[in-house]
Design an enzyme around this catalytic site. Sequence first.
Site, mmCIF file in Angstrom:
data_model
loop_
_atom_site.group_PDB
_atom_site.id
_atom_site.type_symbol
_atom_site.label_atom_id
_atom_site.label_comp_id
_atom_site.label_asym_id
_atom_site.label_seq_id
_atom_site.Cartn_x
_atom_site.Cartn_y
_atom_site.Cartn_z
ATOM 1 N N ASN A 208 46.102 50.878 88.527
ATOM 2 C CA ASN A 208 45.246 51.390 87.367
ATOM 3 C C ASN A 208 45.620 50.867 86.182
ATOM 4 O O ASN A 208 46.350 50.098 85.860
ATOM 5 C CB ASN A 208 45.334 52.990 87.705
ATOM 6 C CG ASN A 208 46.570 53.328 87.060
ATOM 7 O OD1 ASN A 208 47.227 53.260 85.854
ATOM 8 N ND2 ASN A 208 47.306 53.961 88.243
ATOM 9 N N PRO A 303 52.431 61.974 97.939
ATOM 10 C CA PRO A 303 53.017 63.140 97.219
ATOM 11 C C PRO A 303 52.496 63.518 96.110
ATOM 12 O O PRO A 303 52.679 62.466 95.015
ATOM 13 C CB PRO A 303 54.658 62.913 97.677
ATOM 14 C CG PRO A 303 54.743 61.590 97.681
ATOM 15 C CD PRO A 303 53.509 60.734 98.089
ATOM 16 N N ILE A 305 53.907 64.221 92.692
ATOM 17 C CA ILE A 305 55.131 64.604 92.154
ATOM 18 C C ILE A 305 55.036 65.768 91.024
ATOM 19 O O ILE A 305 56.203 66.621 91.321
ATOM 20 C CB ILE A 305 55.722 63.360 91.398
ATOM 21 C CG1 ILE A 305 55.699 62.231 92.363
ATOM 22 C CG2 ILE A 305 57.098 63.392 91.036
ATOM 23 C CD1 ILE A 305 55.730 60.874 91.446
ATOM 24 N N LYS A 337 43.438 71.975 86.694
ATOM 25 C CA LYS A 337 44.386 71.076 87.261
ATOM 26 C C LYS A 337 45.893 71.714 86.710
ATOM 27 O O LYS A 337 46.711 71.757 87.648
ATOM 28 C CB LYS A 337 44.498 69.796 86.555
ATOM 29 C CG LYS A 337 45.272 68.829 87.098
ATOM 30 C CD LYS A 337 44.966 67.397 86.629
ATOM 31 C CE LYS A 337 43.733 66.753 87.083
ATOM 32 N NZ LYS A 337 43.385 65.334 86.665
ATOM 33 N N LYS A 341 48.669 72.612 89.944
ATOM 34 C CA LYS A 341 49.452 71.923 89.925
ATOM 35 C C LYS A 341 50.691 73.003 89.650
ATOM 36 O O LYS A 341 51.905 72.673 90.270
ATOM 37 C CB LYS A 341 49.497 70.904 89.077
ATOM 38 C CG LYS A 341 48.615 69.904 89.414
ATOM 39 C CD LYS A 341 49.061 68.423 89.436
ATOM 40 C CE LYS A 341 48.059 67.640 89.701
ATOM 41 N NZ LYS A 341 48.339 66.123 89.856
HETATM 42 N N1 CTP Z 1 50.698 63.259 89.318
HETATM 43 C C1 CTP Z 1 51.978 62.913 90.063
HETATM 44 N N2 CTP Z 1 51.851 62.633 91.360
HETATM 45 C C2 CTP Z 1 50.679 62.210 91.855
HETATM 46 C C3 CTP Z 1 49.574 62.234 91.073
HETATM 47 C C4 CTP Z 1 49.430 62.832 89.758
HETATM 48 O O1 CTP Z 1 52.978 63.606 89.371
HETATM 49 N N3 CTP Z 1 50.826 61.741 93.031
HETATM 50 C C5 CTP Z 1 50.586 63.702 87.910
HETATM 51 C C6 CTP Z 1 50.278 62.802 86.736
HETATM 52 O O2 CTP Z 1 51.613 62.195 86.209
HETATM 53 C C7 CTP Z 1 49.918 63.614 85.672
HETATM 54 C C8 CTP Z 1 48.957 64.689 86.524
HETATM 55 O O3 CTP Z 1 49.771 64.722 87.828
HETATM 56 O O4 CTP Z 1 50.774 64.349 84.798
HETATM 57 C C9 CTP Z 1 47.805 64.719 86.781
HETATM 58 O O5 CTP Z 1 47.533 63.335 87.648
HETATM 59 P P1 CTP Z 1 45.833 63.392 88.123
HETATM 60 O O6 CTP Z 1 45.765 62.000 88.713
HETATM 61 O O7 CTP Z 1 44.972 63.103 86.798
HETATM 62 O O8 CTP Z 1 45.276 64.606 88.896
HETATM 63 P P2 CTP Z 1 44.944 64.757 90.066
HETATM 64 O O9 CTP Z 1 45.601 65.695 90.822
HETATM 65 O O10 CTP Z 1 45.061 63.326 90.872
HETATM 66 O O11 CTP Z 1 43.546 65.237 89.945
HETATM 67 P P3 CTP Z 1 42.208 64.224 90.032
HETATM 68 O O12 CTP Z 1 42.523 62.780 90.509
HETATM 69 O O13 CTP Z 1 41.162 64.584 91.055
HETATM 70 O O14 CTP Z 1 41.541 64.255 88.669
#
Ligand code: CTP
Length: 397
Positions: A208, A303, A305, A337, A341
């Site tokens: 990304n 996963p 994190i 979110k 989380k």
């Molecule tokens: N994050 C993480 N591990 C993952 C995905 C995301 O730790 N596998 C953390 C990112 O570092 C950030 C937060 O979660 O702090 C938000 O990530 P985001 O990708 O925006 O959230 P998603 O849960 O993936 O929601 P969506 O893609 O539906 O917006």
Amino acid sequence: MLAGKHILLIIGGGIAAFKSLDLIRRLAERGATVTPVLTRAGEEFVTPLSVSALAGQKLYRDLFDLGDEAEMGHIQLSRVADLVVVAPATADLMAKMAGGLANDLASTLLLATDTPVMIVPAMNVRMWEHAATQRNLATLRADGIAVVGPNEGGMACGEFGPGRMSEPLEIVAAIEVHLADGPLKGRRILVTSGPTHEPIDPVRYIANRSSGAQGTAIGRALASLGGEVVFITGPADVAPPDGVQVIKVQTALQMHDAVNAALPVDAGVFAAAVADWRVTSASDRKLKKSKDGLPTLEFAENPDILKTVSQMKEGRPKLVIGFAAETNDVVENATAKRLRKGCDWIVANDVSPATGIMGGSENSVILISDDGIESWPRMGKDQVAHQLAARIAKALA
Ligand code: CTP
């Protein structure tokens, strides 16, 4: 600057000991007093005369030196400094420290000292990766010992991998951060940063647009307030901050493992743009064009994190901060979110292309916490980082 600071520098027996001569010079340039201790093995790599001359101080070598003991006993010597630095820290020295051995001057000083200790490991990659060394490392970390490096690269022994001693200026930066008095002194903070790369085959991957700029700025700001920062980064465009422990990973799974290994921490800042999915069975051979049609990629979920750490039953960091990169309905999405989380704060931003935030130097964030929703004006990513670091310091006080 290190004016008025006193460093007890223990030089172990490794080829990297030559870098310690430059380290002495760099520390002295910044006003630090360096009292050198050279191990027997260290003497095989650098001469006592060069160490002592560069430090401009008496060199200590023997545990049972009657002259030294009359002047300054080894217990006293172990306590004169603001920081004890072991560079290079060999596998043997680390093992002695982890086991509490005290059979020469260096190991005795390390056991007797009541001042903070920093080690700068340097060894062959196999020795570094050996289960015994990794066990010792974990013990030393748990004992509160700061670890700088090692770096990855070509080694004097001809092999390649982690084990190279950090460069003198990197060590100086780590020492400066360690001795900096700030509100985060004594706090261990984890920062994830950058994108992850999810392999499709050995030459292709899914990534990304995260540059790692905001995460790096946050790591630097936390360190400048005296925090001990563990910086876990994917393949970012921006170099990691100096003076922090850097752990480089490629994939979300590796980031997940690195985060688990770095715990416990006082706070976690999850600024990485972690890939939500990985290719289920990444090919170990380059995929070829075929007459039979287009390849099909199957995905598995990575996963989460942030969620895992936020929802830990035991040993959860006191403060867990997530990021939400959204392109629409920023506040609604980020608020949901945060609850989904289970993190304490969410730093939300609008990353739709028109904002120029992803990959740019500015950011415009909304901080969402139990206290409400706060919109910060658009500012440089460094400024966002400083403001956030100050908030974190307040929350951990
Ligand atoms: N994050 C993480 N591990 C993952 C995905 C995301 O730790 N596998 C953390 C990112 O570092 C950030 C937060 O979660 O702090 C938000 O990530 P985001 O990708 O925006 O959230 P998603 O849960 O993936 O929601 P969506 O893609 O539906 O917006």
